[in-house]
Design an enzyme around this catalytic site. Structure first.
Site, PDB file in Angstrom:
ATOM      1  N   GLY A   1      -8.203  -8.194   5.011  1.00 30.20           N
ATOM      2  CA  GLY A   1      -8.972  -8.378   6.234  1.00 30.20           C
ATOM      3  C   GLY A   1      -8.195  -8.931   7.409  1.00 30.20           C
TER       4      GLY A   1
ATOM      5  NE  ARG B   1      -5.456  -4.590  -4.021  1.00 30.64           N
ATOM      6  CZ  ARG B   1      -6.047  -4.969  -2.911  1.00 30.64           C
ATOM      7  NH1 ARG B   1      -5.379  -5.073  -1.805  1.00 30.64           N
ATOM      8  NH2 ARG B   1      -7.324  -5.260  -2.897  1.00 30.64           N
TER       9      ARG B   1
ATOM     10  CB  SER C   1      14.776 -40.016 -15.231  1.00 31.99           C
ATOM     11  OG  SER C   1      13.525 -39.421 -14.952  1.00 31.99           O
TER      12      SER C   1
ATOM     13  CG  MET D   1      -2.557  -7.761   9.368  1.00 30.57           C
ATOM     14  SD  MET D   1      -1.023  -7.738   8.562  1.00 30.57           S
ATOM     15  CE  MET D   1      -0.367  -6.251   9.159  1.00 30.57           C
TER      16      MET D   1
ATOM     17  CE  LYS E   1      -3.770  -0.237   2.417  1.00 32.40           C
ATOM     18  NZ  LYS E   1      -4.378  -0.528   3.724  1.00 32.40           N
TER      19      LYS E   1
ATOM     20  N   GLY F   1      13.864 -39.346  -9.836  1.00 37.61           N
ATOM     21  CA  GLY F   1      12.606 -39.814  -9.252  1.00 37.61           C
ATOM     22  C   GLY F   1      12.468 -39.056  -7.938  1.00 37.61           C
ATOM     23  CB  THR F   2      11.745 -35.520  -7.286  1.00 37.32           C
ATOM     24  OG1 THR F   2      10.674 -35.482  -8.235  1.00 37.32           O
ATOM     25  CG2 THR F   2      12.997 -34.939  -7.898  1.00 37.32           C
ATOM     26  CG  ASN F   3       7.175 -38.996  -6.719  1.00 35.02           C
ATOM     27  OD1 ASN F   3       7.078 -37.775  -6.717  1.00 35.02           O
ATOM     28  ND2 ASN F   3       6.597 -39.768  -7.621  1.00 35.02           N
ATOM     29  CG  ASP F   4      11.013 -43.801  -4.402  1.00 27.98           C
ATOM     30  OD1 ASP F   4      10.618 -44.125  -3.270  1.00 27.98           O
ATOM     31  OD2 ASP F   4      10.615 -44.350  -5.438  1.00 27.98           O
TER      32      ASP F   4
ATOM     33  NE  ARG G   1      -6.235   4.526   5.356  1.00 28.77           N
ATOM     34  CZ  ARG G   1      -7.475   4.250   4.972  1.00 28.77           C
ATOM     35  NH1 ARG G   1      -7.781   3.067   4.514  1.00 28.77           N
ATOM     36  NH2 ARG G   1      -8.408   5.173   5.048  1.00 28.77           N
TER      37      ARG G   1
ATOM     38  CD  GLU H   1      13.494 -44.174  -8.031  1.00 22.92           C
ATOM     39  OE1 GLU H   1      12.429 -43.584  -7.864  1.00 22.92           O
ATOM     40  OE2 GLU H   1      13.568 -45.249  -8.641  1.00 22.92           O
TER      41      GLU H   1
ATOM     42  NE  ARG I   1       9.272 -47.144 -12.494  1.00 24.43           N
ATOM     43  CZ  ARG I   1       8.640 -46.519 -11.508  1.00 24.43           C
ATOM     44  NH1 ARG I   1       9.221 -45.512 -10.883  1.00 24.43           N
ATOM     45  NH2 ARG I   1       7.426 -46.876 -11.163  1.00 24.43           N
TER      46      ARG I   1
ATOM     47  CB  CYS J   1       9.951 -39.093 -14.343  1.00 23.61           C
ATOM     48  SG  CYS J   1      10.846 -40.311 -13.388  1.00 23.61           S
TER      49      CYS J   1
ATOM     50  CG  HIS K   1      -2.044 -46.155  -4.989  1.00 24.66           C
ATOM     51  ND1 HIS K   1      -3.350 -46.403  -5.371  1.00 24.66           N
ATOM     52  CD2 HIS K   1      -1.253 -46.792  -5.877  1.00 24.66           C
ATOM     53  CE1 HIS K   1      -3.337 -47.176  -6.442  1.00 24.66           C
ATOM     54  NE2 HIS K   1      -2.077 -47.427  -6.773  1.00 24.66           N
TER      55      HIS K   1
ATOM     56  CE1 TYR L   1      12.394 -36.487 -18.878  1.00 24.20           C
ATOM     57  CE2 TYR L   1      14.465 -36.472 -20.085  1.00 24.20           C
ATOM     58  CZ  TYR L   1      13.561 -37.122 -19.275  1.00 24.20           C
ATOM     59  OH  TYR L   1      13.813 -38.395 -18.826  1.00 24.20           O
TER      60      TYR L   1
ATOM     61  NE  ARG M   1       4.994 -44.233 -11.248  1.00 23.23           N
ATOM     62  CZ  ARG M   1       4.679 -42.936 -11.238  1.00 23.23           C
ATOM     63  NH1 ARG M   1       3.793 -42.459 -12.073  1.00 23.23           N
ATOM     64  NH2 ARG M   1       5.245 -42.124 -10.355  1.00 23.23           N
TER      65      ARG M   1
END
Ligand code: PEP
Ligand code: MG
Length: 916
Positions: free
Chosen positions: A100, A335, A800, A102, A22, A802-805, A91, A781, A637, A868, A451, A888, A582
């Site tokens: 709303g 704004r 590749s 503050m 503001k 495997g960022t989940n694992d 203000r 992974e 895979r 992936c 899952h 990628y 998979r």
């Protein structure tokens, strides 16, 4: 320069960190010469100093004195003056708007003496006493923490006593009496008199705004919006102007374009004879800007000019608050306005057409989250609905169907043409058939990477998970919320974007953007009714921005797809290959028994029979997918999950075997050959299931470990890939399969698989007389794989992530359990801002990714690297993967357009920072 205070004339719009949103915009409007009431800003730095020390810094007091004096001198009025008092508002204004959340206090500077001065100056005694009672009320509530109801009750009692309905009907003397009552409330509730000294009012109000930064609701809001807690808020001290000084005064809000649809042309509300919050509070019907023009053409013309000026200056939709005080326009706030997803796309391309922004900027102004909102059918928010419970939004969309409680019923009813919603406590691979058949999936347990969530998102099926208010009883075929029992067959509706679960049907509106993605622009436009120009503009805007994203992005976008239809859809939606196919789903259903035989085989011949039966099936799977992805990379895979997932449940089987044994004891062994054979099979199966049973399957015999331990399993898959590819080559096609090895921890594992794979590939190539080059790579992974990436690159043509694992093993979080178990608590207590399974944890998991990229490429410069895991389709994570130089990202087909857009935005942002 002063440290903690800036006059409006000293700042600009780019100083939001220091001046808050503001304040920075008030300063900018002042610089532009727009009519902003004079004032000053107390910086966020002062707030941070206050939070650190628990008291206002002494320099701040001095700087406030100087700023107030400058203000008084410039206006020729002073705070608390008996004749013509200066009044100010205090203000809050943080860097990011927190609507709303503050505090604001108006009319500071009024006291028993100056109220008389205000009455004289305004020539309106009633207005003066009304302003004073508003100050005491607001100050009492926000600064002195007095229950607001006490003031409200006193006001109501006064109205009843005087026999009037509205505040505006109270007379000056009524309000004067009310002031006396309000002061008594203050004394009684806070143990002190209402402060008469304007400076004390000001200091206390500033402190109250600082304190409001840390209220529970403000903290909760910041957690939800991912705003850091340590930013602090600025405080704006602004000369009061009054919209409630009679019919030639008023107050309003306006937008330079319609923020809900994106329609061009100004848009706003005006309320004559009203102050600040009255407009939003909806106490009276507001007028349109056209009415305002009739009422006060001069102020309207000035406002129009200011709106145009601001839109030209900000080159974007501006949202403005203004007040007219006796025919004089004042700008109170502006704004860059918030807008809906549809409006964001339309406005961005309108501004391009008006030559106010470039296409790069247009791309920067929309987000993947907005695009995803446009892609899913949504419930008609106007419709009547009954909320049953709320869970986590796992896969967007709006689904209505009959509740069913097991996979078989889901499939059976769907085959009869019914829409069903599969309701489970949690899902497992056995539920896949039901999940595919269902229009929506609802679970009472699990988080966003459970899952159910991952699979549903992959399929684009609407899904709500972790609705823990539901008690799901799959035996009784009911779900219960409180006392309401929902039986199988009852219709429910789930909103995958909000996580809401409704009883009964709710009408939906389909997405024209999906039609565009499926059919292309021309067809999608042709499907729209002639008169629907707005939707046509929206769809064209999406096309234009997405096409631009494709032309500037560096990252390729692949899809996670396991079936030919998914591969086809992914390709239609812009995927440039499959980053993860998979293969475990291919071994369920009727084929599961073949896998069981493979596991149970004690002799080579039995094993070979199972493998021989599986080979043609698996080869056909791959042929179909390669056909859909002809000419594009297709990363397959090898089988990954723990083998026990393909075997019957240990408890159920134990019970079955025990019951059979008991029966044999009672009645003797069965003479029926089939029954005897089944018993023997069950006993052997039970032994195998026991042997394979693991307490921690996610860290057990899975991935490459399984491939090395179960003879023939990987070889079967590799041969199927090679034969499918060879067949396609012979048919004149261009198959580009790649073989990906999961859960690699040591380069030796990869060498062992590679040796076998190369032998099989050469054998198939020779037998079919075709040249086959099928790259072999590793999933990264596990932390050890990332930390030994240089060695692994020696045996891998691609990586590749495997960022989940990798997230699971870096944090030591079981992904199926933690999200519902303790993430809410962790988020509440500030350990996590967002689930690391949703958005990549750049400091920890991301660091491993960086190490692996650097070391992998140093060992093998032409290494192709992708991701992936679920993060491949997460907007924030896509920016990270672009920055670390991946080739990628791969994500579910439905997130492909989002990843395309975000990869484009990342490239634009990187270009902008390079040229800085
Ligand atoms: C991963 O671990 O990131 C991955 C893609 O494999 P999955 O989720 O199938 O374990
Ligand atoms: Mg994995």
């Amino acid at each position: 320069m002063a440290r903690y205070v800036r006059d409006f004339s000293e700042g600009n719009k780019d100083q939001k960190d220091l001046l808050g949103g503001k304040g920075a915009n008030l300063a900018e409007m002042t610089r532009l010469g727009l009519p902003v009431p004079p004032g000053f800003i107390i910086t966020t730095e002062a707030c941070r100093a206050y939070m650190a020390n628990g008291e206002l810094p002494p320099e701040l007091r001095v700087e406030v004195t100087m700023a107030v004096r400058r203000l008084e001198d410039s206006l020729g009025r002073s705070l608390g003056d008996f004749h013509d008092p200066l009044l100010v508002s205090v203000r809050s204004g943080a860097k990011f708007s927190m609507p709303g959340m503050m505090e604001t206090v108006l009319n500071i500077g009024l006291n028993d003496a100056s109220v008389l001065g205000l009455a004289k100056f305004s020539d309106d005694e009633r207005f003066a006493w009304d302003s004073y009672r508003r100050l005491i009320q607001m100050f009492g509530k926000t600064v002195l923490d007095i229950d607001g109801d006490r003031f409200a009750h006193a006001l109501d009692a006064m109205k009843t006593d005087r026999g009037v309905a509205a505040d505006t009907e109270l007379s000056a003397s009524d309000l004067q009496e009310l002031v006396t009552q309000f002061k008594a409330i203050v004394r009684e509730q806070s143990g002190r008199d209402f402060p008469q000294h304007p400076r004390e009012q000001l200091d206390l109000a500033i402190t109250a705004v600082f304190n409001s930064w840390n209220t529970d609701r403000a903290r909760l809001y910041r957690r939800r919006e991912r705003i850091p807690h340590d930013l602090g808020t600025a405080v704006n001290v602004v000369t009061m102007v009054f919209g409630n000084l009679g019919p030639t005064s008023g107050t309003g809000v306006c937008f330079t374009r319609d923020p809900s649809t994106g329609r061009t042309g100004d848009y706003g509300d005006y309320l004559p004879n009203a102050q600040g919050e009255d407009v939003v509070a909806g106490i009276r019907n507001t007028l349109t800007l056209a009415d305002f023009e009739q009422l006060d053409p001069t102020s309207y013309a000035e406002l129009r000019q200011a709106m145009r000026r601001l839109e030209t200056h900000y080159r974007d939709l501006c949202d403005i608050e203004f007040t007219v005080e006796r025919g004089k326009l004042w700008m109170l706030q502006t704004r860059v306005g918030k807008r809906t997803a549809g409006a964001a796309f339309r406005i961005a391309t309108q501004l391009v057409d008006e030559h106010l922004i470039t296409l790069d900027e247009a791309l920067d102004r929309v987000t993947g989250a907005q695009l995803s909102k446009l892609m899913f059918p949504q419930f008609d928010s106007e419709a009547e609905r009954t909320l049953l419970a709320t869970g986590m939004s796992a896969s967007p969309g709006a689904a209505v169907g009959q509740a069913v409680f097991d996979s078989a019923t889901a499939q059976e009813w769907a085959a009869q043409g019914k829409d069903v919603i599969l309701v489970r406590r949690e899902t497992n691979p056995d539920d896949l058939g039901g999940m595919i058949a269902a229009v929506g999936v609802l679970t009472s347990r699990g988080g966003k990477t459970s899952h159910a969530a991952v699979v549903a998102r992959g399929m684009g099926t609407t899904c709500v998970v972790g609705a823990d208010a539901l008690v799901v009883d799959s035996v009784a075929r009911t779900m219960t919320v409180g006392t309401r029992v929902v039986h199988e067959g009852e219709v429910i509706a789930i909103d995958g974007s909000s996580g809401e679960i409704f009883l009964g049907s709710v009408p939906v509106v389909p997405s024209p953007v999906v039609d565009y993605l499926e059919e292309g622009l021309e067809a999608a436009l042709a499907h729209l009714p002639q008169e629907d120009g707005e939707t046509a503009e929206l769809v064209s805007a999406v096309d234009r921005i997405l096409t631009h994203a494709d032309s500037v992005r560096r990252l390729h976008v692949h899809a996670n797809a396991d079936t030919a239809p998914d591969a086809r859809r992914a390709r239609t939606w812009g995927a440039q290959g499959i980053g993860l196919c998979r293969t475990e789903h291919m071994f369920l259903g009727e084929r599961r028994v073949l896998i069981e035989r493979l596991i149970l085989a004690t002799q080579d011949a039995e094993r070979q029979a199972a493998l021989d039966a599986l080979l043609p099936l698996q080869r056909a799977d791959f042929t179909d997918i390669l056909e859909q992805m002809d000419g594009l990379p297709c990363t397959i895979r090898l089988i990954d999950p723990p083998l026990h997932e393909f075997l019957p449940d240990l408890t159920e089987l134990s019970v079955k075997v025990a019951l059979a044994a008991e029966q044999a004891e009672r009645e003797g062994l069965p003479d029926d050959d089939d029954a005897a054979a089944e018993r023997a099979r069950d006993v052997a199966l039970l032994a195998a299931v026991r042997r394979m049973h693991e307490s921690n399957p996610m860290l057990g015999l899975r991935g490459v470990r399984l491939g090395l331990v179960v003879p023939g399993l990987f070889a079967l898959q590799i041969r199927a890939i090679a034969e499918a590819a060879a067949q396609r080559v012979q048919d004149g096609a261009d198959p580009r399969p790649e073989i990906m090895v999961p859960l690699v921890a040591s380069v030796m594992e990869l060498h062992l698989v590679r040796d076998e794979a190369e032998r099989i590939l050469a054998e198939v190539a020779r037998a079919q007389d075709v040249a086959l080059h099928i790259p072999i790579g590793a999933m990264i992974e596990l932390p050890r794989a990332a930390l030994t990436a240089d060695r692994i690159a020696g045996a891998a043509e691609f990586f590749s992530f495997g960022t989940n694992d990798l997230t699971q093993t870096t944090w030591g979080f079981s992904r199926d359990d933690v999200e519902s178990a303790f993430f809410p608590e962790y988020t509440e207590r500030g350990v996590l801002n967002v689930s690391p399974f949703e958005t990549i944890d750049t400091n920890g998991v991301g660091r491993l990714v960086r190490i692996a990229v650097e070391e992998g490429r140093s060992a093998r410069p032409d290494l192709t690297i992708g991701v992936c895991g679920e993060h491949g389709g997460d907007p924030e994570s896509v920016h990270f993967f672009d920055a670390v130089g991946l080739d990628y990202v791969s994500c579910s087909p439905f997130r492909v357009p989002i990843a395309r857009l975000e990869a484009g935005r990342a490239a634009v942002a990187a270009g902008a920072s390079d040229s800085r």
